[in-house]
Design a protein around this motif. Structure first.
Motif, PDB file in Angstrom:
ATOM      1  N   GLU A 281      37.256  55.795  33.950  1.00  0.00           N
ATOM      2  CA  GLU A 281      38.502  55.461  34.629  1.00  0.00           C
ATOM      3  C   GLU A 281      38.373  55.602  36.147  1.00  0.00           C
ATOM      4  OE1 GLU A 281      41.819  57.973  33.673  1.00  0.00           O
ATOM      5  OE2 GLU A 281      40.617  59.797  33.610  1.00  0.00           O
TER       6      GLU A 281
ATOM      7  N   ILE B 180      34.740  49.897  41.069  1.00  0.00           N
ATOM      8  CA  ILE B 180      34.542  48.478  40.750  1.00  0.00           C
ATOM      9  C   ILE B 180      35.568  47.629  41.486  1.00  0.00           C
ATOM     10  CG2 ILE B 180      34.641  46.755  38.905  1.00  0.00           C
ATOM     11  CD1 ILE B 180      33.568  48.984  37.015  1.00  0.00           C
ATOM     12  N   ARG B 181      36.813  48.076  41.473  1.00  0.00           N
ATOM     13  CA  ARG B 181      37.855  47.323  42.187  1.00  0.00           C
ATOM     14  C   ARG B 181      37.575  47.313  43.691  1.00  0.00           C
ATOM     15  NH1 ARG B 181      41.591  45.896  38.529  1.00  0.00           N
ATOM     16  NH2 ARG B 181      42.168  47.342  36.858  1.00  0.00           N
TER      17      ARG B 181
ATOM     18  N   ILE C  53      38.780  45.809  32.705  1.00  0.00           N
ATOM     19  CA  ILE C  53      38.317  45.501  34.058  1.00  0.00           C
ATOM     20  C   ILE C  53      37.499  44.216  34.081  1.00  0.00           C
ATOM     21  CG2 ILE C  53      36.224  46.917  33.885  1.00  0.00           C
ATOM     22  CD1 ILE C  53      38.385  46.515  37.027  1.00  0.00           C
TER      23      ILE C  53
ATOM     24  N   ASP D 124      41.787  55.013  37.714  1.00  0.00           N
ATOM     25  CA  ASP D 124      42.539  53.773  37.579  1.00  0.00           C
ATOM     26  C   ASP D 124      43.495  53.901  36.394  1.00  0.00           C
ATOM     27  OD1 ASP D 124      42.956  50.941  36.370  1.00  0.00           O
ATOM     28  OD2 ASP D 124      42.222  50.560  38.397  1.00  0.00           O
TER      29      ASP D 124
ATOM     30  N   TYR E 210      33.796  42.526  32.214  1.00  0.00           N
ATOM     31  CA  TYR E 210      32.343  42.556  32.403  1.00  0.00           C
ATOM     32  C   TYR E 210      31.759  41.164  32.199  1.00  0.00           C
ATOM     33  CZ  TYR E 210      31.511  47.602  32.778  1.00  0.00           C
ATOM     34  OH  TYR E 210      31.446  48.898  33.223  1.00  0.00           O
TER      35      TYR E 210
ATOM     36  N   MET F 190      36.503  48.719  29.021  1.00  0.00           N
ATOM     37  CA  MET F 190      35.628  47.841  29.799  1.00  0.00           C
ATOM     38  C   MET F 190      36.204  46.434  29.894  1.00  0.00           C
ATOM     39  SD  MET F 190      32.033  49.322  28.258  1.00  0.00           S
ATOM     40  CE  MET F 190      30.848  48.547  29.354  1.00  0.00           C
TER      41      MET F 190
ATOM     42  N   VAL G   4      43.107  52.116  32.664  1.00  0.00           N
ATOM     43  CA  VAL G   4      42.183  52.557  31.622  1.00  0.00           C
ATOM     44  C   VAL G   4      42.884  53.497  30.649  1.00  0.00           C
ATOM     45  CG1 VAL G   4      40.036  53.793  31.156  1.00  0.00           C
ATOM     46  CG2 VAL G   4      40.186  52.251  33.120  1.00  0.00           C
TER      47      VAL G   4
ATOM     48  N   VAL H 135      36.042  52.595  37.489  1.00  0.00           N
ATOM     49  CA  VAL H 135      36.829  51.369  37.651  1.00  0.00           C
ATOM     50  C   VAL H 135      37.412  51.280  39.061  1.00  0.00           C
ATOM     51  CG1 VAL H 135      38.944  50.186  36.897  1.00  0.00           C
ATOM     52  CG2 VAL H 135      37.325  51.070  35.208  1.00  0.00           C
TER      53      VAL H 135
END
Length: 675
Positions: free
Chosen positions: A70, A76-77, A125, A380, A127, A122, A383, A73
């Motif tokens: 979490e 990632i953002r 977000i 995040d 993949y 996953m 999640v 993420v």
């Protein structure tokens, strides 16, 4: 959704198991793009998540902001906002490794229509692809087939396509025994429009075609023999890459990305090499390497001075590469600078580099970088929304009461001789084997049964990564804390020579200590992982002499007070990983297994604890080893969680004292070997 990037026609749909295509396809000419066109593409990687979806310590029943998908993420953002073009991949060891994972696989098993919690998170977000790690096989092929949505032609697998992740999984080096075909697609194509810029600054939207091919460590055949033997075969990572590269190149991809659940090893290559990344990077046609398995960061200092490896900018034999940590603690990022040359994309290596972004950037404490929970990125919220319900069910389950204990069982000083956390594991293993073995091997009745266990949690993951079961009520959570992995119980027959060799291998956990050296000498050999330091109980006693070289350290090896002879017979109870070759212990390769239990060691331990509702010291075997007395001119030191000196004394380690606090939850301790 898994098939969208392959652009399969009905004529080639049956070729899925051999890749996106097993026959040449007719393609239109690629779009003519101007020379000098440039594009920056971020390749993002997670690896070894081990189903740590949320930032939570199931064993201490509290939030742990230093790990968890979490929080990954959030990074990632951030990367997606920073880079116009990005792709996200996972390098395996995804579905196993937490209480939540075991709950969904072994307790409240999900049905065909349900998606695994980690995959739901996953998918939240998004993949672009992933591969399969060695721990994916821990729950067996039928479970793996179900939760990945991948029908497999293997015993027990449901031919029905069940709910799985919404991104393609590729694996090139594991094949079904039945038909010789890969159990997953070996490779696939991921295609998307990206933003690119002409030399005059004009922006164009152009296609980028990426081929991904996946690999798992070949030693899975030893590590998960009971799940894989007779069902699949495994090939080396180089051999698999060379087999499928012509098929991939026939599709004219712009980039080929190898996603390897493995790390780097420059020793002589073999088809069963565990960490074959260095050799895989040398396969012609591979442009980028994403790695995992080693639970560390690349680029990073661990790989300094390795041949043809740039541990600063992230290159392996000239190939951009990254390994993004473990447990959701990090995000791997490759900033790929592409330039259009002679009708194809080329990597501009002068502007391409790799980084590992931590969810908890280190802070300076006492003059040294250290991780602080106060400096971690926020979680995040999306999640938790995806998995909150099953998370609570898993927490409720592990709080099921199973008894009481009057003793504290911890691993803070397991390397120094405190066996309190190992004693219940060994007692349970010995008890089970003594009851079950006579039915299949009556000739072994009367042969001494010994228990072998290692402390799985010895601080590798930080100051909270220790087993610590306090006196009082015991729950299933405590059993999971005492035995971290879902191994099954396995017993082997060894002679006295084999027993000594086993202990000698374990003693490689320690550095050789020079009694005449001044200054500090580290006790622990950091290259030898804690879960390979087996400690054996059950009437055996031995001494470890650290002044001697590795292989000659076990002295005064006795059984019930008498010296162990080379030809003396023993049954040693361990787990399936060790018995089948995990850790490369001499004489352990599966040939001398006398009991391969269907039951998991953790479950055996839980039942044993239930049968001892008021667990006390009298129920546990005594510590079986200690260090040989050694007077040193300098100080022998090791690291553990801070402020535990009183606990060491309580557990009989009076020669241990805390030297200095590191300010990050850990401390440096001294051990006086002369006592």
């Amino acid at each position: 959704m898994r098939l969208r990037s392959c652009r399969l026609t009905a004529l080639i749909a049956t070729a899925l198991l051999a890749g996106c295509a097993s026959q040449p396809q007719q393609h239109s000419q690629p779009q003519a793009l101007p020379a000098g066109l440039r594009a920056d593409v971020a390749l993002l990687e997670t690896t070894d998540l081990h189903s740590n979806v949320l930032s939570y310590d199931y064993y201490k029943q509290k939030a742990d902001p230093t790990l968890g998908f979490e929080r990954t993420v959030t990074l990632i953002r951030k990367a997606r906002s920073q880079f116009t073009n990005s792709f996200l991949f996972d390098a395996g060891d995804t579905i196993q490794g937490s209480v939540l994972a075991d709950y969904q696989a072994q307790v409240q098993k999900i049905d065909c229509g349900q998606e695994l919690a980690i995959y739901k998170a996953m998918d939240a977000i998004g993949y672009d692809g992933g591969t399969i790690g060695n721990h994916e096989f821990n729950y067996g092929l039928p479970f793996l087939s179900q939760v990945t949505g991948t029908p497999m032609n293997v015993d027990g697998a449901n031919p029905q396509r069940c709910a799985g992740p919404h991104y393609p999984l590729v694996l090139a080096n594991v094949n079904s025994v039945r038909d010789g075909k890969p159990i997953f697609r070996p490779w696939t194509i991921v295609e998307r429009k990206i933003a690119a810029f002409t030399p005059d600054g004009s922006q164009l939207s152009v296609p980028l075609k990426i081929a991904i091919i996946g690999f798992t460590p070949p030693p899975i055949m030893q590590w998960d023999k009971q799940n894989l033997d007779g069902k699949v075969t495994v090939t080396g990572v180089v051999e698999a890459a060379e087999k499928y590269m012509p098929q991939i190149q026939a599709q004219h991809p712009d980039l080929v990305i190898a996603i390897l659940h493995g790390g780097l090893n420059t020793s002589l290559y073999s088809a069963d090499m565990e960490n074959g990344g260095w050799y895989l990077a040398g396969v012609p046609g591979i442009d980028v390497l994403l790695m995992g398995h080693e639970h560390t960061d690349f680029p990073g200092p661990r790989f300094a001075h390795m041949q043809d490896v740039d541990d600063q900018r992230g290159y392996v034999r000239g190939v951009p590469a990254v390994m993004g940590g473990f447990f959701g603690k990090d995000l791997g990022v490759i900033r790929l600078a592409l330039v259009r040359q002679q009708d194809h994309w080329a990597i501009d290596k002068s502007k391409t580099f790799s980084q590992v972004w931590p969810i908890c950037p280190p802070m300076m404490m006492a003059g040294k970088p250290a991780v602080s929970a106060s400096n971690c990125v926020p979680a995040d919220p999306q999640v938790r929304l995806a998995v909150g319900k099953v998370q609570q069910a898993a927490v409720d389950y592990v709080n099921t009461p199973i008894g009481q204990s009057t003793v504290r069982m911890s691993s803070y000083f397991a390397d120094e001789g405190d066996m309190s956390a190992l004693a219940p594991v060994n007692a349970a293993q010995i008890d089970y084997t003594r009851r079950e073995l006579p039915a299949t091997h009556p000739e072994l009745t009367g042969v001494p049964v010994l228990g072998s266990a290692a402390a799985f949690r010895t601080g590798f993951g930080g100051p909270d990564d220790y087993t610590d079961v306090l006196p009082g009520a015991l729950t299933l959570r405590n059993a999971a804390d005492l035995y971290f992995y879902p191994n099954t119980l396995t017993a082997v027959e060894v002679d006295g020579s084999g027993l000594k060799a086993w202990l000698e291998q374990s003693a490689r956990r320690f550095n050789r200590i020079d009694p005449n050296a001044h200054g500090e000498q580290p006790l622990i050999n950091e290259k030898y992982v804690g879960y390979n330091f087996d400690q054996i109980q059950g009437g055996v006693a031995y001494v470890i002499d650290l002044s001697k070289p590795a292989g000659k350290r076990i002295v005064k090896l006795t059984y019930r007070g008498k010296p162990v002879t080379p030809s003396q017979h023993f049954v040693v109870v361990t787990n399936n990983y060790r018995a089948n070759g995990g850790g490369h212990f001499p004489g352990l390769d599966g040939h001398n297994v006398v009991l391969a239990a269907p039951d998991g060691t953790r479950e055996i331990l839980a039942r044993w604890l239930q049968s001892h509702p008021s667990l006390g010291a009298k129920d546990l075997p005594a510590a079986s080893w200690h260090f040989a007395r050694l007077k040193t001119k300098g100080t022998v030191v090791f690291t553990s969680a801070s402020n535990k000196q009183a606990l060491a004394a309580t557990d009989g380690l009076h020669a241990v004292r805390q030297l200095r606090d590191n300010g990050d939850g850990t401390a440096v301790y001294a051990i006086d070997l002369s006592h």
